[in-house]
Design an enzyme around this catalytic site. Structure first.
Site, PDB file in Angstrom:
ATOM      1  CG  HIS A 420      -1.815   4.414   5.461  1.00  0.00           C
ATOM      2  ND1 HIS A 420      -1.388   5.250   4.423  1.00  0.00           N
ATOM      3  CD2 HIS A 420      -3.160   4.645   5.560  1.00  0.00           C
ATOM      4  CE1 HIS A 420      -2.391   5.911   3.922  1.00  0.00           C
ATOM      5  NE2 HIS A 420      -3.494   5.575   4.585  1.00  0.00           N
ATOM      6  CB  CYS A 421       3.055   7.437   6.709  1.00  0.00           C
ATOM      7  SG  CYS A 421       4.412   6.281   7.017  1.00  0.00           S
ATOM      8  CD  GLU A 422       6.153   8.922   0.158  1.00  0.00           C
ATOM      9  OE1 GLU A 422       6.523   8.941  -1.040  1.00  0.00           O
ATOM     10  OE2 GLU A 422       6.528   9.786   0.982  1.00  0.00           O
TER      11      GLU A 422
END
Length: 514
Positions: A420-422
């Site tokens: 995941h990222c932002e």
């Protein structure tokens, strides 16, 4: 020479073929009368013109009578020749409108002379007028006549039976009065063409071709088979059954085509009450009425499926028969979590609720290792992250962490990796693809170290809003924070430089292989 009593109503022209008295000398009669009366020869000839007989032919007898006291009939005027046309009268013009125009010279002369219509008695011929007025359009005897080609004349057998057997076709040309073979013996009888009292019909325009064509049609009808005749005469049938379920199947054998009782090759409808015995229905074309009867009972279905599920071989076969997109990377089993749709269709997404349930230990008995890779920059990770997550924003760092020392599953438990990222829009999906690509290169297809990979939908921002209790520290720092602009610029430059170096390294490796 004594003249017989003259008729009071009209004068007639006779052609008598019986023996006639010997003609007196013409010169004696002319000059004898002149001597008796004292007249000149020309005057005597003018006076005695109506008393002459036998002038011109032995078989001709001309009687000229005056009937000034009575009104003359329509056909009473005639010329001295006997073969010319009568002068038109009021009755003739009326009769010409009622009688249809007929063709001239439509039959040979010999057949016309031998026709029974020309052998009528003299008494019958006197009852009808012989000569009529012929218009300019009808007078085509001297013109070249050409028959029109009949297309398909109607048969005359129907209306000929209703006629008198002695009634024959009329012939309207008076110049066709010729003698038969009896004329050679010297016994002549008066020949007249009477007008038939019957009005003109379709047979008046007959040229003789209809008899020949009727014979050919009868011959062709006899040679035509009954099957072919039924195709021409049978009516066209266009029906659709009300119930489509009653129609026969696609592979049912049709009835024999030799049956003459059926105009259309079609099987009769069956009744649902009494189904025929000995018939076998194709399974490929099931009837919609009996669809429920063909489906096995629910109790009979698990017997075969359970036997397959009981053996590992059967389980693998069932998995391989399913959609490959529903299987993990090595195609050994299906995905453990329920996936949701995301931005990238080639990746599997899970919701924040599934992530929270895993963190709560709901799948502890099925999972050996649950790895969370946080692909954000370090200042974002420090501002708040998921408990237990590992911050790896560089691809080489992820490769070293996962692939140099891969985690081996034991006891049938799974090793699951979540990226995941932002927002899980670019950095997280790109890192997930990179790990799968490197894992494929390091293993023989379809084996993988990490066959089950996921992407957190919505990224850390959505997870923080829904599951803030699983965040550490419980805060959220965006990538475009005003206090970390320099850090953002530095990490972006580093990522681009590494991406450029990566592309150069890949190019060098390809050149070495060549």
């Amino acid at each position: 020479m004594e003249l017989g009593p003259e008729p009071p109503h009209r004068r007639r022209l006779f052609f008598a073929c019986s023996p006639t008295p010997a003609p007196q000398p013409t010169g004696k009669m002319l000059f004898g009368a002149s001597a008796a009366g004292g007249l000149s020869p020309v005057t005597n000839l003018t006076v005695t013109m109506d008393q002459l007989e036998g002038l011109g032919s032995d078989c001709e007898k001309m009687e000229v009578r005056n009937n000034s006291s009575l009104q003359r009939m329509g056909s009473s005027e005639s010329t001295d020749s006997g073969f010319c046309l009568d002068s038109p009268g009021p009755l003739d013009s009326k009769e010409n409108l009622e009688i249809s125009l007929t063709r001239i010279n439509s039959l040979p002369q010999k057949l016309l002379g031998c026709s029974p219509a020309l052998k009528r008695s003299h008494s019958d011929s006197l009852d009808h007028d012989t000569f009529h007025l012929i218009d300019q359009d009808e007078n085509k005897e001297n013109e070249a006549f050409e028959f029109k080609k009949p297309i398909r004349p109607a048969s005359r057998h129907i209306y000929e039976e209703s006629k008198d057997p002695f009634t024959h076709r009329q012939n309207s040309a008076p110049a066709r009065m010729l003698s038969s073979n009896e004329s050679e013996s010297g016994n002549f009888s008066p020949l007249f063409i009477p007008q038939s009292p019957v009005k003109a019909t379709l047979s008046d325009e007959d040229d003789g071709f209809i008899d020949l064509l009727d014979g050919e049609n009868m011959k062709n009808d006899e040679e035509t088979p009954s099957c072919m005749a039924s195709l021409w005469t049978a009516p066209l049938v266009m029906r659709r059954p009300a119930n489509l379920a009653d129609r026969c199947g696609l592979f049912d054998s049709p009835s024999p085509c030799g049956s003459s009782t059926r105009a259309v090759l079609k099987r009769a409808d069956r009744s649902h009450e009494e189904p025929p015995r000995g018939t076998k229905r194709r399974k490929s074309v099931p009837s919609p009425v009996k669809a429920k009867a063909d489906v096995p009972e629910p109790a009979q279905l698990p017997s075969q499926s359970l036997s397959l599920m009981s053996s590992p071989k059967g389980t693998i076969e069932n998995i391989l028969d399913s959609d490959p997109r529903d299987l993990i990377g090595d195609f050994s089993k299906g995905y453990l979590f329920n996936t949701v749709s995301g931005k990238h269709q080639d990746l599997k997404y899970i919701s924040p609720e599934i992530m929270a349930s895993v963190l709560n230990g709901k799948f502890a008995g099925l999972i050996k290792e649950f790895v969370i890779i946080d692909c954000r920059y370090p200042y974002e990770y420090e501002g708040g992250h998921i408990k237990g997550a590992v911050n790896l924003h560089m691809e080489e760092e992820v490769e070293d962490f996962l692939l140099k020392n891969p985690i081996v599953p034991t006891d049938g438990k799974r090793v699951i990796v979540v990226f995941h990222c932002e927002f899980s829009s670019e950095r997280g999906p790109r890192m997930c693809r990179y790990v799968r690509e490197r894992d494929r290169l390091g293993n023989e297809y379809p084996k993988l170290h990490y066959p089950e990979l996921y992407v957190l939908k919505g990224g850390y921002k959505e997870f923080f809003l829904k599951c803030q209790s699983h965040c550490e520290p419980p805060s959220y720092r965006p990538m475009h924070h005003e206090d970390f602009k320099e850090d953002l610029k530095k990490f972006r430059t580093k990522s681009r430089t590494w991406a450029g170096e990566k592309s150069k390294r890949e190019m060098y490796s390809r050149l070495k292989k060549l």
